[in-house]
Design an enzyme around this catalytic site. Structure first.
Site: not given
Ligand code: ACO
Length: 323
Positions: A114, A250, A280
């Site tokens: 990520c 994020h 996500n």
């Protein structure tokens, strides 16, 4: 003279298929409300069968090049951040290069889950600042749905597929002001796909390479580490919290995002939130959120923006950018 690395264009792409929380009620033992209240996610996009990470990357890259007013032949460096490469090799960056019809420039992947896009952008920033690249294409692209166990309600409800891209060019006016990336492999077991081609080839071949996460622990570390990362970037640049126009975080969990906004004394009106619509998307989440806010007119030229991300490894980073 040290050159600045400026974002001169951005683009993004989301697969057509939308999977809502309601749809997930029919797949695992969960509820629409549990997912939204714990994570802030309402829906995510899922790549179609036969649609791969390089397809998503290509669509986002074309948009980014168009918005920068650049042709593929202008690009002299391609870096793709992905956890879900089409093939073991060649890299997704090479596959993208071929599909864009570009020949000869360096093209490689970066893997930091990520935090991958911040890692990729950090590399590009340093290439451009040293004069090694004048026009780079940096992409975050994921088909994360392919490494989810659709019987594990603790992970499959959280992720989605997508891609975001930026064109980064050498400039004499300010662009990326500073970039800080970190990793600590001591936390490797808290968030991982515990198999790969070297350790368990058959599981990979059978599509059983799944994401595992100790959610509560990851949550705790993400809040404290990212909180420190955004303060690190203010200190490194000698600026005050009030000088930040936008936070592009994020998109892992709205509660993490709110905690970081609070550390920066930012109102949620200054935070780009896409998690409700995208879930996500791992390495794609920051460039997807950035492109969304540029296209709807929120982020404008002259704004001072912080990017931050946290992912498996652990890996994390923050970046200060003048748009
Ligand atoms: N539906 C319903 N119930 C569920 C679900 C679900 N989908 N998932 C878990 N539960 C249950 C659990 O089993 C648990 O039940 P129990 O109390 O009977 O044991 C209960 O809900 C509470 O679970 P928690 O894990 O305590 O829930 P929490 O409030 O911590 O939220 C979450 C979970 C959303 C995963 C959160 O911990 C989180 O966001 N963690 C961080 C994720 C992250 O930031 N990842 C980093 C980036 S990802 C990357 O790099 C790949």
């Amino acid at each position: 003279m040290t050159l600045s690395a400026r974002i001169t264009g951005s683009g993004s792409y989301l697969p057509a298929k939308v999977l809502t929380n309601k749809d997930l009620e029919g797949i695992v033992d969960t509820t629409e409300d549990w997912i939204y209240s714990r994570s802030g996610i309402r829906q995510r996009h899922i790549a179609a069968e036969g649609e791969f990470t390089s397809d998503l990357a290509l669509a986002a890259s074309r948009e980014a090049l168009r918005s920068a007013g650049r042709a593929p032949s202008d690009v002299d460096l391609i870096v793709v951040a992905t956890t879900t490469a089409d093939q073991v090799f060649p890299s997704t960056a090479c596959l993208l290069q071929q599909r864009l019809g570009i020949h000869g420039c360096p093209a490689f992947d970066v893997q930091a889950v990520c935090a991958g896009f911040l890692y990729a952008l950090d590399v590009v920033y340093r290439y451009v600042a040293t004069g090694a690249s004048r026009c780079a294409l940096v992409v975050g692209a994921e088909t994360f749905s392919r490494i989810l166990n659709w019987e594990d309600r603790t992970t499959c409800v959280l992720f989605g597929d997508g891609a975001g891209a930026m064109v980064i060019e050498a400039s004499e006016s300010p662009g990326i002001l500073s970039s800080h990336i970190h990793a600590d492999g001591a936390f490797k077991d808290l968030l991982c796909v515990p198999v790969g081609v070297s350790t368990a080839y058959q599981e990979v071949l059978d599509g059983r390479a799944y994401t595992e996460m100790q959610g509560k622990e990851v949550f705790r570390w993400a809040v404290s580490t990212l909180g420190d990362a955004v303060i690190e970037i203010l200190d490194a640049n000698g600026i005050e919290k009030g000088e930040i126009d936008w936070l592009v975080p994020h998109q892992a969990n709205i509660r993490i995002i709110k905690a970081i906004a609070k550390r920066l004394d930012l109102s949620m009106d200054q935070v780009v939130v896409t998690i409700d619509k995208h879930g996500n998307t791992s390495a794609a989440s920051v460039p997807l959120a950035f492109d969304t806010a540029v296209r709807d007119g929120r982020i404008r030229s002259g704004d001072q923006v912080i990017f931050e991300a946290f992912g498996g490894g652990f890996t994390w980073g923050s970046m200060l950018v003048k748009i």
